[in-house]
Scaffold this active site. Structure first.
Site, PDB file in Angstrom:
ATOM      1  N   THR A 134      34.245  46.210  44.582  1.00  0.00           N
ATOM      2  CA  THR A 134      35.622  46.709  44.730  1.00  0.00           C
ATOM      3  C   THR A 134      36.492  46.498  43.484  1.00  0.00           C
ATOM      4  O   THR A 134      37.708  46.694  43.550  1.00  0.00           O
ATOM      5  CB  THR A 134      36.284  46.009  45.931  1.00  0.00           C
ATOM      6  OG1 THR A 134      36.166  44.573  45.761  1.00  0.00           O
ATOM      7  CG2 THR A 134      35.599  46.394  47.233  1.00  0.00           C
ATOM      8  N   GLU A 135      35.895  46.114  42.384  1.00  0.00           N
ATOM      9  CA  GLU A 135      36.672  45.759  41.188  1.00  0.00           C
ATOM     10  C   GLU A 135      37.612  46.870  40.726  1.00  0.00           C
ATOM     11  O   GLU A 135      38.732  46.602  40.274  1.00  0.00           O
ATOM     12  CB  GLU A 135      35.724  45.379  40.043  1.00  0.00           C
ATOM     13  CG  GLU A 135      35.054  44.014  40.203  1.00  0.00           C
ATOM     14  CD  GLU A 135      33.751  44.064  40.988  1.00  0.00           C
ATOM     15  OE1 GLU A 135      33.005  43.081  40.955  1.00  0.00           O
ATOM     16  OE2 GLU A 135      33.497  45.091  41.667  1.00  0.00           O
ATOM     17  N   VAL A 136      37.172  48.138  40.817  1.00  0.00           N
ATOM     18  CA  VAL A 136      38.003  49.244  40.305  1.00  0.00           C
ATOM     19  C   VAL A 136      39.293  49.411  41.104  1.00  0.00           C
ATOM     20  O   VAL A 136      40.234  50.051  40.633  1.00  0.00           O
ATOM     21  CB  VAL A 136      37.224  50.576  40.304  1.00  0.00           C
ATOM     22  CG1 VAL A 136      36.082  50.528  39.304  1.00  0.00           C
ATOM     23  CG2 VAL A 136      36.718  50.943  41.699  1.00  0.00           C
TER      24      VAL A 136
END
Length: 258
Positions: A134-136
């Site tokens: 989920t970094e983006v």
């Protein structure tokens, strides 16, 4: 004071348990260091043939620690690089570990937590578990895991997972090759243990070790070079305005405007 991990050895199986349930087993520097130490100890312990990585609480691992993320807002590039290299060391250690590593995933595995599952040799997960890089969503880049994931499931599938940042079910994760098997939660521990015991009783220690060594030797120089570049990219990205905005919104529990 509660230790961030617990370890034990039973019937030639080494168990490493993430033990920060109140923090959803988030990856703090202390937890990462303890994991490195535990894997190092098990690597050199002849009583351990197979390792099971598991967790206490409802979440397997929620990624980076919130308190630490807040501190990261004030880090220099050098401090961010040191932090990235710390996680790179752990991921590489597990991925190239001479003994088989099995993840027992009872709860959601997100961002760096999903990366932990990615670098294990096998992963058994409960049906209700969600996975996601989920970094983006908050201005980060999933740099380190991109190297391992591309090697495992290919660039096309990796691109979909990393660029979308979407959460996916255990069943979908199994279809993609991210995890080995989906199990009812009540049978997860039993099924994981059965599989580990079968490896212990049926397979040669030497053969498993050499097979894994050969598999991980393929493209090893290129992988290590890519990981160095990924750690640098990660450190640089943390100083970008989007990352600063994303972290602030994440901590405030609001949605950033991109």
């Amino acid at each position: 004071m509660q230790k961030p991990i617990q370890t034990k050895i039973e019937n030639r199986i080494g168990f490493i348990t993430l033990n920060r349930p109140e923090k959803r087993n988030a990856l703090s520097p202390e937890l990462i260091e303890e994991l490195v130490n535990a894997f190092t100890a098990f690597e050199h312990d002849p009583a351990v043939k197979v390792v099971v990585l598991k967790a206490e609480g409802k979440a397997f691992c929620a990624g980076a620690d919130l308190d630490y993320i807040q501190q990261m807002q004030h880090f220099s590039y050098e401090e961010n690089l040191e932090d990235s290299n710390r996680l790179k060391t752990l991921f590489t250690q597990i991925y190239e570990f001479p003994k088989v590593v099995i993840a027992q995933v009872q709860g959601h595995a997100l961002a760096g937590g999903c990366g932990l599952v990615t670098v294990c040799d096998f992963a058994f997960a409960a049906f209700e578990v969600l996975f996601g890089y989920t970094e983006v969503k908050i201005g980060f880049i999933p740099a380190l895991v991109s190297v391992f994931l591309t090697e495992q499931i290919g660039q096309a599938k990796t691109s979909v997972l990393l660029l979308s940042g979407e959460l996916i079910s255990s069943s979908k994760s199994s279809e993609l090759g991210l995890i080995t098997e989906v199990v009812e939660l009540e049978f997860l521990e039993k099924r994981t243990l059965e599989f580990a015991e079968k490896l212990v009783s049926d397979n040669s220690t030497f053969s498993m070790q050499e097979t894994k060594r050969l598999l991980r030797s393929l493209g090893k120089a290129e992988r290590h070079q890519a990981l160095d570049l990924a750690a640098e990219a990660n450190a640089k990205a943390r100083g970008h305005g989007d990352c600063v905005k994303g972290i602030s919104a994440f901590l405030a529990k609001t949605k950033p405007s991109w």
